[in-house]
Design a protein around this motif. Structure first.
Motif, PDB file in Angstrom:
ATOM      1  N   HIS A   1     -28.441  29.384 -13.125  1.00  0.00           N
ATOM      2  CA  HIS A   1     -29.611  30.797 -12.295  1.00  0.00           C
ATOM      3  C   HIS A   1     -29.805  29.832 -11.199  1.00  0.00           C
ATOM      4  O   HIS A   1     -29.694  28.595 -11.291  1.00  0.00           O
ATOM      5  CB  HIS A   1     -31.203  30.597 -13.137  1.00  0.00           C
ATOM      6  CG  HIS A   1     -31.504  29.807 -14.138  1.00  0.00           C
ATOM      7  ND1 HIS A   1     -32.395  29.102 -13.337  1.00  0.00           N
ATOM      8  CD2 HIS A   1     -31.658  29.202 -15.082  1.00  0.00           C
ATOM      9  CE1 HIS A   1     -32.970  27.521 -13.857  1.00  0.00           C
ATOM     10  NE2 HIS A   1     -32.413  28.209 -15.116  1.00  0.00           N
TER      11      HIS A   1
ATOM     12  N   GLU B   1     -25.767  24.288 -16.253  1.00  0.00           N
ATOM     13  CA  GLU B   1     -26.602  23.583 -17.616  1.00  0.00           C
ATOM     14  C   GLU B   1     -25.779  24.119 -19.115  1.00  0.00           C
ATOM     15  O   GLU B   1     -26.098  25.063 -20.062  1.00  0.00           O
ATOM     16  CB  GLU B   1     -28.330  23.968 -17.631  1.00  0.00           C
ATOM     17  CG  GLU B   1     -28.133  25.815 -17.706  1.00  0.00           C
ATOM     18  CD  GLU B   1     -29.912  25.459 -17.528  1.00  0.00           C
ATOM     19  OE1 GLU B   1     -30.654  25.516 -19.019  1.00  0.00           O
ATOM     20  OE2 GLU B   1     -30.127  25.964 -16.688  1.00  0.00           O
TER      21      GLU B   1
ATOM     22  N   TYR C   1     -41.528  23.529 -14.614  1.00  0.00           N
ATOM     23  CA  TYR C   1     -42.180  24.211 -15.632  1.00  0.00           C
ATOM     24  C   TYR C   1     -42.234  23.679 -16.919  1.00  0.00           C
ATOM     25  O   TYR C   1     -42.641  21.982 -16.630  1.00  0.00           O
ATOM     26  CB  TYR C   1     -40.454  25.101 -16.095  1.00  0.00           C
ATOM     27  CG  TYR C   1     -39.591  23.979 -15.935  1.00  0.00           C
ATOM     28  CD1 TYR C   1     -38.432  23.484 -14.756  1.00  0.00           C
ATOM     29  CD2 TYR C   1     -38.700  23.272 -17.449  1.00  0.00           C
ATOM     30  CE1 TYR C   1     -38.004  22.623 -15.009  1.00  0.00           C
ATOM     31  CE2 TYR C   1     -37.898  22.527 -17.056  1.00  0.00           C
ATOM     32  CZ  TYR C   1     -37.332  21.850 -15.943  1.00  0.00           C
ATOM     33  OH  TYR C   1     -36.682  21.825 -16.030  1.00  0.00           O
TER      34      TYR C   1
ATOM     35  N   GLU D   1     -27.302  19.395 -17.545  1.00  0.00           N
ATOM     36  CA  GLU D   1     -27.739  20.343 -16.435  1.00  0.00           C
ATOM     37  C   GLU D   1     -27.922  19.719 -14.964  1.00  0.00           C
ATOM     38  O   GLU D   1     -28.534  18.672 -14.775  1.00  0.00           O
ATOM     39  CB  GLU D   1     -29.242  20.999 -16.840  1.00  0.00           C
ATOM     40  CG  GLU D   1     -29.563  22.378 -15.358  1.00  0.00           C
ATOM     41  CD  GLU D   1     -31.139  22.636 -16.242  1.00  0.00           C
ATOM     42  OE1 GLU D   1     -31.174  22.544 -17.182  1.00  0.00           O
ATOM     43  OE2 GLU D   1     -31.344  23.591 -16.047  1.00  0.00           O
TER      44      GLU D   1
ATOM     45  N   ASP E   1     -34.359  21.152 -11.963  1.00  0.00           N
ATOM     46  CA  ASP E   1     -34.343  22.023 -13.876  1.00  0.00           C
ATOM     47  C   ASP E   1     -32.837  21.054 -13.707  1.00  0.00           C
ATOM     48  O   ASP E   1     -32.031  21.570 -13.376  1.00  0.00           O
ATOM     49  CB  ASP E   1     -34.259  23.174 -13.255  1.00  0.00           C
ATOM     50  CG  ASP E   1     -33.978  24.125 -14.166  1.00  0.00           C
ATOM     51  OD1 ASP E   1     -33.878  23.108 -15.398  1.00  0.00           O
ATOM     52  OD2 ASP E   1     -34.109  24.978 -14.584  1.00  0.00           O
TER      53      ASP E   1
ATOM     54  N   ASP F   1     -35.246  18.054 -21.044  1.00  0.00           N
ATOM     55  CA  ASP F   1     -35.233  19.268 -19.447  1.00  0.00           C
ATOM     56  C   ASP F   1     -36.661  19.585 -18.966  1.00  0.00           C
ATOM     57  O   ASP F   1     -37.241  19.521 -19.386  1.00  0.00           O
ATOM     58  CB  ASP F   1     -34.525  20.411 -20.323  1.00  0.00           C
ATOM     59  CG  ASP F   1     -34.416  21.992 -19.467  1.00  0.00           C
ATOM     60  OD1 ASP F   1     -35.267  21.573 -18.257  1.00  0.00           O
ATOM     61  OD2 ASP F   1     -33.970  22.695 -20.024  1.00  0.00           O
TER      62      ASP F   1
ATOM     63  N   ILE G   1     -39.951  19.639 -21.675  1.00  0.00           N
ATOM     64  CA  ILE G   1     -39.188  20.007 -22.662  1.00  0.00           C
ATOM     65  C   ILE G   1     -38.085  18.801 -23.855  1.00  0.00           C
ATOM     66  O   ILE G   1     -37.453  18.101 -22.501  1.00  0.00           O
ATOM     67  CB  ILE G   1     -37.340  20.884 -22.734  1.00  0.00           C
ATOM     68  CG1 ILE G   1     -38.370  21.978 -22.257  1.00  0.00           C
ATOM     69  CG2 ILE G   1     -37.122  20.609 -24.149  1.00  0.00           C
ATOM     70  CD1 ILE G   1     -36.776  23.166 -21.524  1.00  0.00           C
TER      71      ILE G   1
ATOM     72  N   HIS H   1     -35.577  25.747 -25.996  1.00  0.00           N
ATOM     73  CA  HIS H   1     -37.106  25.537 -24.844  1.00  0.00           C
ATOM     74  C   HIS H   1     -38.110  23.998 -25.491  1.00  0.00           C
ATOM     75  O   HIS H   1     -39.511  25.125 -26.294  1.00  0.00           O
ATOM     76  CB  HIS H   1     -37.400  26.297 -24.227  1.00  0.00           C
ATOM     77  CG  HIS H   1     -36.738  26.886 -23.125  1.00  0.00           C
ATOM     78  ND1 HIS H   1     -36.664  27.848 -22.401  1.00  0.00           N
ATOM     79  CD2 HIS H   1     -35.420  25.889 -22.757  1.00  0.00           C
ATOM     80  CE1 HIS H   1     -36.129  28.335 -21.394  1.00  0.00           C
ATOM     81  NE2 HIS H   1     -34.927  27.279 -22.054  1.00  0.00           N
TER      82      HIS H   1
ATOM     83  N   VAL I   1     -38.535  28.150 -11.219  1.00  0.00           N
ATOM     84  CA  VAL I   1     -36.971  27.942 -11.930  1.00  0.00           C
ATOM     85  C   VAL I   1     -36.506  28.532 -11.919  1.00  0.00           C
ATOM     86  O   VAL I   1     -35.301  28.382 -12.228  1.00  0.00           O
ATOM     87  CB  VAL I   1     -37.846  26.764 -13.352  1.00  0.00           C
ATOM     88  CG1 VAL I   1     -38.543  28.290 -13.947  1.00  0.00           C
ATOM     89  CG2 VAL I   1     -36.847  26.190 -13.869  1.00  0.00           C
ATOM     90  N   ARG I   2     -36.486  29.630 -12.004  1.00  0.00           N
ATOM     91  CA  ARG I   2     -35.045  30.692 -11.518  1.00  0.00           C
ATOM     92  C   ARG I   2     -35.156  31.670 -10.587  1.00  0.00           C
ATOM     93  O   ARG I   2     -35.094  33.258 -10.491  1.00  0.00           O
ATOM     94  CB  ARG I   2     -35.502  31.677 -12.930  1.00  0.00           C
ATOM     95  CG  ARG I   2     -36.144  31.497 -14.414  1.00  0.00           C
ATOM     96  CD  ARG I   2     -34.389  31.129 -15.152  1.00  0.00           C
ATOM     97  NE  ARG I   2     -34.680  30.461 -16.370  1.00  0.00           N
ATOM     98  CZ  ARG I   2     -36.143  30.355 -17.072  1.00  0.00           C
ATOM     99  NH1 ARG I   2     -36.817  32.230 -17.628  1.00  0.00           N
ATOM    100  NH2 ARG I   2     -35.987  29.316 -17.842  1.00  0.00           N
TER     101      ARG I   2
HETATM  102  N1  GLY Z   1     -34.668  25.172 -18.018  1.00  0.00           N
HETATM  103  C1  GLY Z   1     -35.749  25.304 -18.244  1.00  0.00           C
HETATM  104  C2  GLY Z   1     -35.676  26.883 -17.792  1.00  0.00           C
HETATM  105  O1  GLY Z   1     -34.606  27.392 -17.069  1.00  0.00           O
HETATM  106  O2  GLY Z   1     -36.640  27.534 -17.781  1.00  0.00           O
END
Ligand code: GLY
Length: 426
Positions: free
Chosen positions: A322, A364, A198, A404, A240, A229, A201, A212, A328-329
């Protein structure tokens, strides 16, 4: 077809209440760049299609008919590779039935309801209510990662650890956020990543308080927080991870803030066991964070009551984490049949379900000084008595701390897949 994909497909169809319906899963189409050239954004098959096929195949479609005999019930339709694709991209023909046969396959089942997963497929009009139900079950059924998935996340975590390991030598006054991003991502690639999972960050100073933040040319100053991140991606699976550092010597206030977040993170991770409700872990973590802020003199009152009043959202405005893996999610959301919690403070919680073995979740927590929240007159009035506003004023440009890790829920203790990445401030 690899055995693990056969097993995965069998597991999914056993979990889906299709009855007499057929299932159609589309990979999706490449998305052209807006300027109208022949360029497209990098293509990625829809995660639901990728999960069932393990391949990137634009326009590909997978069909499943429970009436067909075992072994013939799944069929993969693929586009014919063109000469232009062979010449310009070196693309090879993907195995499967010609995409042109999809219409015939569907017509032969014309009176049957269709559930459509993945990206929309031009010829297959899904039943909306059925599709919603099937997607909910499919998402739930793939929440527990199988062994090949966990192996890929471990590889992504190892590449991510290599990236973070290189950061320390570059964390000096004057280093830009962008330079840190470059060093980190270069190491991801060297360690086998296909790409960052992703948008990386990196926020220094006040930018560490932007949840973000996209790395900029800003140079970190001595004594500032730097929040990173980022995660590497391998074969579509990713890690992540967030770490927060101070350039040079941290102040006592920075150390205390860091320790509060670290302690809350470690205790939240320990709670990631089968059956534990994610929302409860989140709320317990919020109470811990608030307890830390009370001890630091930033907040006033009883932590439980402050969380009840949603005062924690001034400093901890996001959810605890998440699911992560194929995206990522990946497969976050609510337990099938569970309504979203209406509480305002929980609207940013990305999942609401009990944990189970095989789930991989991010944990996180963070504490931030975010001027957009802390300067809001409505919030200032609402929380007038529970915040030490003069102290907050002193730290408005401090940024924040987030820590995280990616955690595998097992039948025993939770396993921290990203444990190789040190959590030290300096
Ligand atoms: N760590 C980046 C996100 O959850 O979108």
């Amino acid at each position: 077809m690899s055995n693990f994909l056969d097993e995965r497909r069998a597991r999914m169809t056993a979990a889906l209440p299709l009855e007499d319906a057929i299932l159609v899963v589309g990979a999706g189409e490449p998305v052209p760049l807006p300027e109208g050239s022949d360029q497209t954004y990098p293509f990625r098959s829809h995660a639901e299609y990728f999960y069932l096929t393990g391949r990137e195949c634009s326009s590909g479609v997978v069909g499943f008919d429970p009436r067909d005999g075992a072994g013939d019930d799944w069929i993969s339709f693929v586009p014919e590779v063109t000469e232009s694709e062979r010449v310009w991209e070196g693309r090879m023909q993907t195995p499967g039935a010609p995409l042109a046969q999809l219409g015939t396959w569907l017509a032969a089942r014309g009176d049957r309801p269709i559930a459509t997963l993945g990206a929309p497929t031009a010829n297959a009009l899904g039943d909306a209510a059925l599709t919603k139900k099937i997607r909910e079950r499919f998402t739930h059924a793939r929440r527990a990662k199988d062994a090949p998935e966990v192996a890929l996340i471990r590889r992504a975590a190892a590449a991510t650890a290599a990236g973070y390991a290189t950061l320390r030598e570059h964390l000096r006054p004057g280093v830009t956020e962008r330079a840190l991003q470059i060093e980190l991502e270069a190491e991801f690639f060297r360690a086998g990543a296909a790409r960052p999972g992703y948008g990386t960050i990196v926020g220094s100073g006040p930018n560490a308080g932007v949840l973000h933040f996209e790395p900029s040319a800003r140079a970190a100053q001595r004594g500032e927080f730097v929040l990173v991140d980022a995660g590497a991606e391998i074969d579509r699976y990713m890690a992540d991870v967030t770490r927060t550092y101070v350039v040079g010597e941290p102040s006592a206030f920075q150390r205390d803030l860091f320790q509060v977040v670290l302690g809350a993170e470690e205790r939240a991770i320990a709670k990631c066991v089968p059956g534990a409700e994610w929302k409860e872990i989140h709320l317990a973590c919020a109470i811990e964070l608030v307890g830390g802020l009370v001890a630091m003199g930033v907040m006033r009152g009883a932590p439980e009551s402050l969380v009840e009043q949603e005062a924690h959202t001034l400093f901890f405005p996001h959810g605890l984490g998440h699911m992560v893996g194929l995206g990522v999610r990946d497969a976050s959301g609510t337990l099938p049949g569970r309504a979203k919690d209406a509480r305002q403070s929980l609207r940013t919680l990305r999942m609401d379900l009990p944990l189970a073995p095989g789930y991989v979740v991010t944990v996180e927590p963070g504490l931030y000084f975010i001027p957009a929240l802390l300067n809001d007159p409505v919030r200032r009035a609402r929380f007038r008595d529970c915040i030490n506003w003069p102290l907050v004023e002193q730290h408005l440009m401090l940024g924040g701390v987030r820590i995280e890790d990616d955690v595998l829920v097992t039948t025993e203790a939770p396993e921290i897949l990203t444990a190789a990445i040190p959590k030290t401030l300096e």
